[in-house]
Write a protein that holds these residues in place. Structure first.
Motif, short mmCIF file in Angstrom:
data_model
loop_
_atom_site.label_atom_id
_atom_site.label_comp_id
_atom_site.label_asym_id
_atom_site.label_seq_id
_atom_site.Cartn_x
_atom_site.Cartn_y
_atom_site.Cartn_z
N THR A 84 -6.71 2.36 3.98
CA THR A 84 -6.59 1.04 3.48
C THR A 84 -7.88 0.71 2.67
O THR A 84 -7.75 0.20 1.68
CB THR A 84 -6.45 0.18 4.75
N HIS A 87 -7.31 2.21 -0.74
CA HIS A 87 -6.25 1.10 -1.65
C HIS A 87 -6.98 -0.04 -1.66
O HIS A 87 -6.65 -0.90 -2.88
CB HIS A 87 -4.79 0.99 -0.94
N ASP A 88 -7.56 -0.74 -1.08
CA ASP A 88 -8.40 -1.92 -0.99
C ASP A 88 -9.35 -1.92 -2.44
O ASP A 88 -9.36 -2.94 -2.86
CB ASP A 88 -9.36 -2.11 0.17
N ILE A 90 -8.96 -0.55 -4.85
CA ILE A 90 -8.28 -0.49 -6.41
C ILE A 90 -7.92 -1.97 -6.43
O ILE A 90 -8.10 -2.62 -7.42
CB ILE A 90 -6.63 0.09 -6.12
N ILE A 91 -7.47 -2.78 -5.63
CA ILE A 91 -7.33 -4.23 -5.34
C ILE A 91 -8.51 -4.78 -6.10
O ILE A 91 -8.41 -5.72 -6.78
CB ILE A 91 -6.94 -4.71 -4.30
N LYS A 109 -7.65 4.30 -11.13
CA LYS A 109 -6.59 3.62 -10.43
C LYS A 109 -5.80 4.79 -9.92
O LYS A 109 -5.19 4.81 -8.74
CB LYS A 109 -6.08 2.73 -11.30
N ASP A 110 -5.39 5.49 -10.87
CA ASP A 110 -3.95 6.40 -10.70
C ASP A 110 -4.19 7.41 -9.49
O ASP A 110 -3.32 7.54 -8.50
CB ASP A 110 -3.73 7.14 -11.86
N VAL A 111 -5.30 8.01 -9.75
CA VAL A 111 -5.67 9.03 -8.51
C VAL A 111 -5.81 8.26 -7.14
O VAL A 111 -5.58 8.90 -6.24
CB VAL A 111 -6.86 9.85 -9.00
N VAL A 113 -4.56 5.87 -6.05
CA VAL A 113 -3.25 5.36 -5.38
C VAL A 113 -2.68 6.48 -4.58
O VAL A 113 -2.45 6.24 -3.19
CB VAL A 113 -2.13 4.93 -6.43
N TYR A 114 -2.58 7.61 -5.29
CA TYR A 114 -2.06 9.02 -4.48
C TYR A 114 -3.02 9.34 -3.40
O TYR A 114 -2.70 10.02 -2.42
CB TYR A 114 -1.79 10.02 -5.64
N THR A 115 -4.48 9.35 -3.84
CA THR A 115 -5.47 9.61 -2.79
C THR A 115 -5.19 9.02 -1.52
O THR A 115 -5.34 9.51 -0.36
CB THR A 115 -6.48 9.79 -3.45
N ASP A 117 -2.56 7.54 -0.55
CA ASP A 117 -1.38 7.80 0.00
C ASP A 117 -1.12 9.12 0.76
O ASP A 117 -0.88 9.30 2.12
CB ASP A 117 -0.02 8.08 -1.12
N GLU A 151 -3.14 -7.89 4.60
CA GLU A 151 -3.57 -7.74 3.37
C GLU A 151 -2.76 -8.78 2.33
O GLU A 151 -3.38 -9.24 1.56
CB GLU A 151 -3.92 -6.37 2.91
N LEU A 152 -1.58 -8.39 2.40
CA LEU A 152 -0.96 -9.12 1.63
C LEU A 152 -0.74 -10.74 1.72
O LEU A 152 -0.75 -11.40 0.77
CB LEU A 152 0.93 -8.75 1.87
N MET A 155 -3.92 -11.79 -0.10
CA MET A 155 -4.06 -11.57 -1.30
C MET A 155 -2.84 -12.57 -2.07
O MET A 155 -3.25 -13.33 -3.20
CB MET A 155 -3.00 -10.14 -1.72
#
Lengths: 326, 326
Positions: A84, A87-88, A90-91, A109-111, A113-115, A117, A151-152, A155
């Motif tokens: 989390t 991903h946070d 990134i946000i 950002k792209d890496v 997201v997958y990292t 995950d 989180e949502l 946000m």
């Protein structure tokens, strides 16, 4: 940051084992990302979640405890938290995390997201290995859902000037308290503790989690005037309205509202003025009072636990974590 | 898009049940995101993964089949796919998905990150409910890992002019084939099929998955000159070098390499020229040949399955899916 635990060598050793396991499991066919993830895991913050897990597990006198399994479960808690965080970042577009460049800053950002995950999958693997036959698999899925919903909610409530104390508390119990509560509960459950202790563990974790987040939010309104180059009121400027502000708004809506309406455009001067107003209107002291009550609830609940060395440590650590420099 | 299955009413009905279950489970405390997610689920593409799952499950004559459980497992496959799509769209900055604005376009990158995470939790919940006592929980964790490693490999290989056919095949077997293969395998396993059939299912799914991705990649090099406003060679311009190009490069490195070195800066004219070159150098026909062989492997494997109506349907659907308009 395991130095936080230096006075508790037994916990410190267990946390080191968790770090080793995480490093072992965070294997990925890209050496750069793997190194970044391992470094991230090794810096590990205070590792509060696995620490609470072990402290609660240690309350129970049970010779059949499977230490290897306990380390895996503790690692699962830290991995869920780490995913989390990745991903946070990134946000929030956070440049730093634990004093290191965030995964997003290092790889984009792209890496990231997958990292994130990928860290979820390692978390998921550890759950499968340790709790497939227990109700805690479903429990983890539900906790993960609550964290994301927290989180949502936060946000989606950003920049909403009518956000209430109630909604704030709901968001923080999802965002922060749920996982701390799960950590305490799993500690008792997997060490073989009974229903009553499970209840206490969950309640303690929830109170610690909420108090922890409120103190953090108070800190975000505490301006250190000697550090003129440090960004201030970072949450507020991202439209995240936390408890001190909400209490100040309740005290005098007309004074606070104009600041809310231009929160992302405030100058440093205006931020300082707002921090001052929030304090003057009693927002800081009211938030502090609520955090203190939650701390007391946690400490009171801890007194009900069996008399062991860990009970003592739990009380000390709760104070250490929560009663910061105010 | 369930019209793809209109000649197979039994499968179509089962897929509709999967859509209903997904809509029911994708509950979130934000009505906008919930609506977007449900619309996304309802549009559902061809739902190839749950369809393959049901087609393989239907091969087995077993009166004890738990239909409700099978629908849940089929939904888990589609949800895992959906979560990766939502995160993929962040990476690719895709404006559209299934003809609708992507979650990212509708709500921004930030919401898309958590929404994808949220879909993972629903997926995870369904697994807990249906397969906690089977080896498939761990199997799912491993598959999810492979899928992400496939995506990461592809992302990290972007714009690498020395990427090999071998690496390409590895990336697509993670990215696409793994989940199709799992769908077929789970169909057989959860309907009570034996080891031999499980092996066939896995092999068929892998071959269909690889062929499916290669045909998709061929399509990305097929320029429709009548649609002058449609973006062309989208993968190539993002540095994703696929099979037709790699074969053309093997045929004449000197001609192809200059295009690779400026892939993100090619004009439309240069893209058209490259597409032409790739065809002329035999890249298209070589890729097509490989996709056809994989299709043949799948069809050959299907002949070994028990003689049932579904066997017939599987063969038809494989041809329908794979032998497109070339």
């Amino acid at each position: 940051m395991l130095t936080f635990w230096q006075n508790y060598p037994e916990i410190q050793a267990k946390l080191a084992a968790v770090q080793d396991l995480m490093a072992e499991r965070l294997k990925i066919n890209n050496s750069e990302i793997q190194d970044a993830l391992r470094e991230f895991a090794a810096c590990g913050g205070k590792m509060i979640r696995p620490a609470l897990f072990f402290l609660f597990a240690g309350l129970i006198d049970n010779k059949d405890k499977d230490d290897e399994k306990l380390v895996k479960i503790a690692a699962s808690l830290e991995l869920l938290h780490s995913a989390t965080l990745i991903h946070d970042d990134i946000i929030d577009d956070s440049p730093l995390r634990r004093g290191l460049p965030s995964i997003e800053t290092q790889f984009g950002k792209d890496v990231a997201v997958y990292t994130g995950d990928f860290v979820y999958t390692v978390y998921f693997e550890l759950l499968c290995e340790t709790m497939a036959t227990t109700p805690f698999l479903v429990h983890n899925a539900k906790s993960m859902k609550k964290i994301l919903q927290g989180e949502l909610t936060q946000m989606q409530s950003a920049f909403q000037t009518d956000i209430s104390v109630r909604k704030y508390l709901k968001a923080i119990s999802g965002k922060t308290a749920e996982l701390l509560s799960l950590s305490c509960l799993e500690g008792v459950y997997f060490a073989g503790g009974d229903k009553k202790m499970q209840y206490s563990a969950r309640k303690t974790g929830l109170a610690i989690g909420c108090a922890f987040q409120i103190y953090d939010d108070i800190l975000n309104f505490t301006v250190d005037l000697s550090a003129a180059d440090k960004p201030i009121l970072t949450d507020f400027r991202q439209g995240i309205y936390t408890l001190p502000l909400l209490f100040a708004k309740e005290a005098d809506k007309e004074i606070i509202l104009p600041y809310l309406e231009k929160s992302d455009k405030l100058t440093r001067e205006e931020c300082l003025k707002l921090a001052h107003l929030v304090d003057e209107l009693g927002g800081m002291s009211a938030a502090l009072k609520m955090a203190n009550s939650l701390t007391d609830i946690a400490l009171e609940e801890i007194t009900k636990l069996p008399d062991t060395q860990n009970k003592q440590i739990l009380a000390e650590v709760t104070k250490l974590l929560l009663q910061r420099n105010y």
